[in-house]
Design an enzyme around this catalytic site. Structure first.
Site, PDB file in Angstrom:
ATOM      1  CD  GLU A   1     -22.537 -26.369  -3.748  1.00 16.41           C
ATOM      2  OE1 GLU A   1     -22.109 -26.468  -4.897  1.00 16.41           O
ATOM      3  OE2 GLU A   1     -23.549 -25.716  -3.458  1.00 16.41           O
TER       4      GLU A   1
ATOM      5  CB  ALA B   1     -18.278 -15.759 -13.329  1.00 16.57           C
TER       6      ALA B   1
ATOM      7  CG  ASP C   1     -28.091 -15.899  -7.272  1.00 17.41           C
ATOM      8  OD1 ASP C   1     -28.026 -15.818  -8.514  1.00 17.41           O
ATOM      9  OD2 ASP C   1     -28.340 -16.943  -6.660  1.00 17.41           O
TER      10      ASP C   1
ATOM     11  CB  THR D   1     -21.858 -22.419  -0.809  1.00 14.07           C
ATOM     12  OG1 THR D   1     -22.250 -22.597   0.548  1.00 14.07           O
ATOM     13  CG2 THR D   1     -22.335 -23.594  -1.636  1.00 14.07           C
TER      14      THR D   1
HETATM   15  P1  FAD Z   1     -21.828 -15.321 -14.929  1.00 11.64           P
HETATM   16  O1  FAD Z   1     -21.070 -16.368 -15.644  1.00 11.64           O
HETATM   17  O2  FAD Z   1     -21.164 -13.996 -14.721  1.00 11.64           O
HETATM   18  O3  FAD Z   1     -23.208 -15.118 -15.706  1.00 11.64           O
HETATM   19  C1  FAD Z   1     -24.259 -14.343 -15.152  1.00 11.64           C
HETATM   20  C2  FAD Z   1     -25.204 -13.893 -16.251  1.00 11.64           C
HETATM   21  O4  FAD Z   1     -24.563 -12.924 -17.071  1.00 11.64           O
HETATM   22  C3  FAD Z   1     -25.623 -14.999 -17.217  1.00 11.64           C
HETATM   23  O5  FAD Z   1     -26.945 -14.737 -17.613  1.00 11.64           O
HETATM   24  C4  FAD Z   1     -24.668 -14.867 -18.380  1.00 11.64           C
HETATM   25  O6  FAD Z   1     -25.224 -15.345 -19.590  1.00 11.64           O
HETATM   26  C5  FAD Z   1     -24.430 -13.364 -18.407  1.00 11.64           C
HETATM   27  N1  FAD Z   1     -23.071 -12.984 -18.814  1.00 11.64           N
HETATM   28  C6  FAD Z   1     -21.915 -13.602 -18.494  1.00 11.64           C
HETATM   29  N2  FAD Z   1     -20.863 -12.922 -18.992  1.00 11.64           N
HETATM   30  C7  FAD Z   1     -21.373 -11.841 -19.630  1.00 11.64           C
HETATM   31  C8  FAD Z   1     -20.799 -10.741 -20.330  1.00 11.64           C
HETATM   32  N3  FAD Z   1     -19.475 -10.646 -20.488  1.00 11.64           N
HETATM   33  N4  FAD Z   1     -21.635  -9.794 -20.850  1.00 11.64           N
HETATM   34  C9  FAD Z   1     -22.976  -9.879 -20.695  1.00 11.64           C
HETATM   35  N5  FAD Z   1     -23.578 -10.923 -20.049  1.00 11.64           N
HETATM   36  C10 FAD Z   1     -22.784 -11.870 -19.514  1.00 11.64           C
HETATM   37  N6  FAD Z   1     -23.984 -18.288  -5.673  1.00 11.64           N
HETATM   38  C11 FAD Z   1     -23.493 -17.816  -4.510  1.00 11.64           C
HETATM   39  O7  FAD Z   1     -23.789 -16.678  -4.128  1.00 11.64           O
HETATM   40  N7  FAD Z   1     -22.631 -18.564  -3.736  1.00 11.64           N
HETATM   41  C12 FAD Z   1     -22.244 -19.823  -4.105  1.00 11.64           C
HETATM   42  O8  FAD Z   1     -21.484 -20.472  -3.397  1.00 11.64           O
HETATM   43  C13 FAD Z   1     -22.770 -20.358  -5.332  1.00 11.64           C
HETATM   44  N8  FAD Z   1     -22.416 -21.589  -5.770  1.00 11.64           N
HETATM   45  C14 FAD Z   1     -22.869 -22.047  -6.978  1.00 11.64           C
HETATM   46  C15 FAD Z   1     -22.424 -23.305  -7.452  1.00 11.64           C
HETATM   47  C16 FAD Z   1     -22.863 -23.788  -8.682  1.00 11.64           C
HETATM   48  C17 FAD Z   1     -22.378 -25.139  -9.172  1.00 11.64           C
HETATM   49  C18 FAD Z   1     -23.758 -23.017  -9.465  1.00 11.64           C
HETATM   50  C19 FAD Z   1     -24.248 -23.534 -10.791  1.00 11.64           C
HETATM   51  C20 FAD Z   1     -24.193 -21.777  -9.018  1.00 11.64           C
HETATM   52  C21 FAD Z   1     -23.750 -21.277  -7.781  1.00 11.64           C
HETATM   53  N9  FAD Z   1     -24.147 -20.021  -7.281  1.00 11.64           N
HETATM   54  C22 FAD Z   1     -23.653 -19.546  -6.100  1.00 11.64           C
HETATM   55  C23 FAD Z   1     -25.148 -19.226  -8.019  1.00 11.64           C
HETATM   56  C24 FAD Z   1     -24.523 -18.241  -8.994  1.00 11.64           C
HETATM   57  O9  FAD Z   1     -23.754 -17.275  -8.298  1.00 11.64           O
HETATM   58  C25 FAD Z   1     -25.671 -17.564  -9.738  1.00 11.64           C
HETATM   59  O10 FAD Z   1     -26.310 -18.489 -10.576  1.00 11.64           O
HETATM   60  C26 FAD Z   1     -25.350 -16.262 -10.457  1.00 11.64           C
HETATM   61  O11 FAD Z   1     -26.589 -15.631 -10.780  1.00 11.64           O
HETATM   62  C27 FAD Z   1     -24.572 -16.424 -11.748  1.00 11.64           C
HETATM   63  O12 FAD Z   1     -23.287 -16.802 -11.500  1.00 11.64           O
HETATM   64  P2  FAD Z   1     -22.291 -17.187 -12.716  1.00 11.64           P
HETATM   65  O13 FAD Z   1     -20.962 -17.390 -12.111  1.00 11.64           O
HETATM   66  O14 FAD Z   1     -22.854 -18.265 -13.526  1.00 11.64           O
HETATM   67  O15 FAD Z   1     -22.332 -15.791 -13.508  1.00 11.64           O
END
Ligand code: FAD
Length: 319
Positions: free
Chosen positions: A18, A144, A126, A49
């Site tokens: 990445e 997501a 985030d 990213t």
């Molecule tokens: P989600 O899957 O939406 O989860 C977020 C939180 O909500 C979790 O605590 C989950 O348990 C909870 N949740 C999920 N669905 C529900 C629901 N339906 N109801 C209630 N709670 C729920 N960030 C950036 O800004 N740019 C990037 O390029 C980037 N790249 C990344 C690459 C990787 C490999 C990883 C692991 C993370 C990356 N991040 C990036 C960080 C990421 O955006 C953050 O960790 C963010 O806080 C959570 O993203 P997520 O897609 O896991 O969220």
């Protein structure tokens, strides 16, 4: 070939990494300088990213402060196209919910499709640095999983404008994020994995994990995912420690622990050169064990620095 096709058609585990877009004002050359040393290792795909806007206060006349929105690292979509064009390797742009309305997401996906980019890592993003919690953008997604649904719909030719009939169906391969040490907002691991499964059920073909330093946490997470019925490949994310400051930066920003044995070795270092050596040695050990335990690939977070990744991947992937 998209990411899941590569995973499924390969007999050996895949190497991928990445990169982050250059800071605004810098040329793309610095990014290519970080990618060049890793190309002899034949990466299967390169992720780029996405960085949303931040708010900063600018000093104006008479001491007034003006709140200004700036995006420090723009260019994800065009960087993906530039990498594909220059290196002939598949790219995976990260798409985030924060800062995007559904309409803007759809338009970004249309751009990607026209540019022959058919992979996406779907993320929530985030919270903005100045906000305590993630706030969805007006007309945008909360989680997501909602983004995964939207991409899946586009893959079925369903656009936001329901009047569009017989529209072109895209063909995005969707990846999502997983957290071997639990997402920091989640009350517990079981609930976090329940929501991870929802992302997979919605159409994600594979999971890339948050970086971690303790393999036992990854193995336990993978087992729990299996028990929860998640059957897609889970690719571990690895980042070598490279600076003294990482000792506190990694736990603070990524909500991960550093094992005692690693901190013990790091504390003995007197300069960053020694820190890099310890980080590389730990990374090699971690990756060798992960490969032995049958992971589909290893994904490296370069954060703009490729030397340590090159040393680890060059050793464990035996290129
Ligand atoms: P989600 O899957 O939406 O989860 C977020 C939180 O909500 C979790 O605590 C989950 O348990 C909870 N949740 C999920 N669905 C529900 C629901 N339906 N109801 C209630 N709670 C729920 N960030 C950036 O800004 N740019 C990037 O390029 C980037 N790249 C990344 C690459 C990787 C490999 C990883 C692991 C993370 C990356 N991040 C990036 C960080 C990421 O955006 C953050 O960790 C963010 O806080 C959570 O993203 P997520 O897609 O896991 O969220």
């Amino acid at each position: 070939m998209n990411v899941i096709e590569r995973i499924e058609s390969s007999d050996a585990p895949l190497f991928s990494f990445e990169v982050i877009p250059p800071l605004k004002g810098k040329g793309i050359g610095s990014l290519f300088d970080a990618i060049d040393p890793l190309m002899p290792l034949s990466p299967s795909f390169i992720n780029v990213t996405y960085h949303r806007e931040e708010f900063v206060y600018k000093k104006r006349e008479k001491g007034y402060l003006e709140k200004v929105s700036i995006r420090k690292r723009p260019g994800t979509v065009s960087i993906c196209a530039a990498i594909q064009n220059k290196y002939n390797v598949d790219t995976v742009p990260h798409l985030i919910c924060g800062g995007f309305s559904k309409e803007e997401t759809e338009n970004a996906l249309i751009d990607l499709n026209f540019l022959d980019i058919h992979n996406v890592l779907a993320l929530r993003g985030d919270p903005i640095k100045t906000e305590p919690h993630f706030t969805p953008t007006e007309g945008g997604h909360n989680y997501a999983v909602d983004l995964v649904h939207q991409i899946r719909e586009l893959n079925q030719g369903k656009y936001l404008d329901e009047d569009l009939k017989g529209a072109h169906a895209t063909n995005f391969c969707i990846g999502v994020a997983g957290y071997p040490e639990k997402h920091f907002e989640s009350p517990n691991m079981d609930l976090d994995i329940k929501y991870l499964k929802e992302k997979v059920d919605a159409g994600a073909s594979y999971i890339i994990t948050q970086l971690f330093f303790d393999n036992s946490k990854f193995f336990s997470f993978r087992k729990k995912c299996e028990e929860a019925g998640i059957q897609v490949p889970i690719i571990p994310g690895i980042k070598p420690i490279a600076r003294q400051a990482h000792l506190t930066f990694m736990p603070k920003f990524f909500h991960v622990d550093l094992p005692e044995a690693l901190t013990h070795d790091l504390m003995k270092c007197s300069n960053d050169k020694e820190i890099v050596e310890v980080g590389v040695a730990w990374g090699k050990k971690q990756c060798a064990e992960l490969l032995k335990e049958g992971v589909a690939g290893i994904h490296f977070f370069t954060m703009g620095k490729s030397e340590a990744v090159k040393e680890i991947a060059g050793s464990v992937f035996k290129v």
